[in-house]
Design a protein around this motif. Structure first.
Motif: not given
Length: 52
Positions: A2-21
């Motif tokens: 019943d929480d009126p606050t909208p939520g947003l979820s994203t998928v966690f992608a495993t792997g190295m950080p983009l800066a490192e890649a």
């Protein structure tokens, strides 16, 4: 849920950080980064932050 606050979820992608890649493999081709770029734009447009 019943929480009126909208939520947003994203998928966690495993792997190295983009800066490192990027440092190891060079820049990503623009066409392969388009889905991630549009997803991050949507997250930011919703006023959300993400961890890097």
């Amino acid at each position: 849920m019943d929480d009126p606050t909208p939520g947003l979820s994203t998928v966690f992608a495993t792997g190295m950080p983009l800066a490192e890649a990027g440092a190891e493999q060079g820049p990503f081709p623009a066409e392969s980064a388009a889905p991630e770029e549009s997803a991050l734009a949507a997250v930011h447009a919703a006023g959300r932050v993400h961890r890097t």
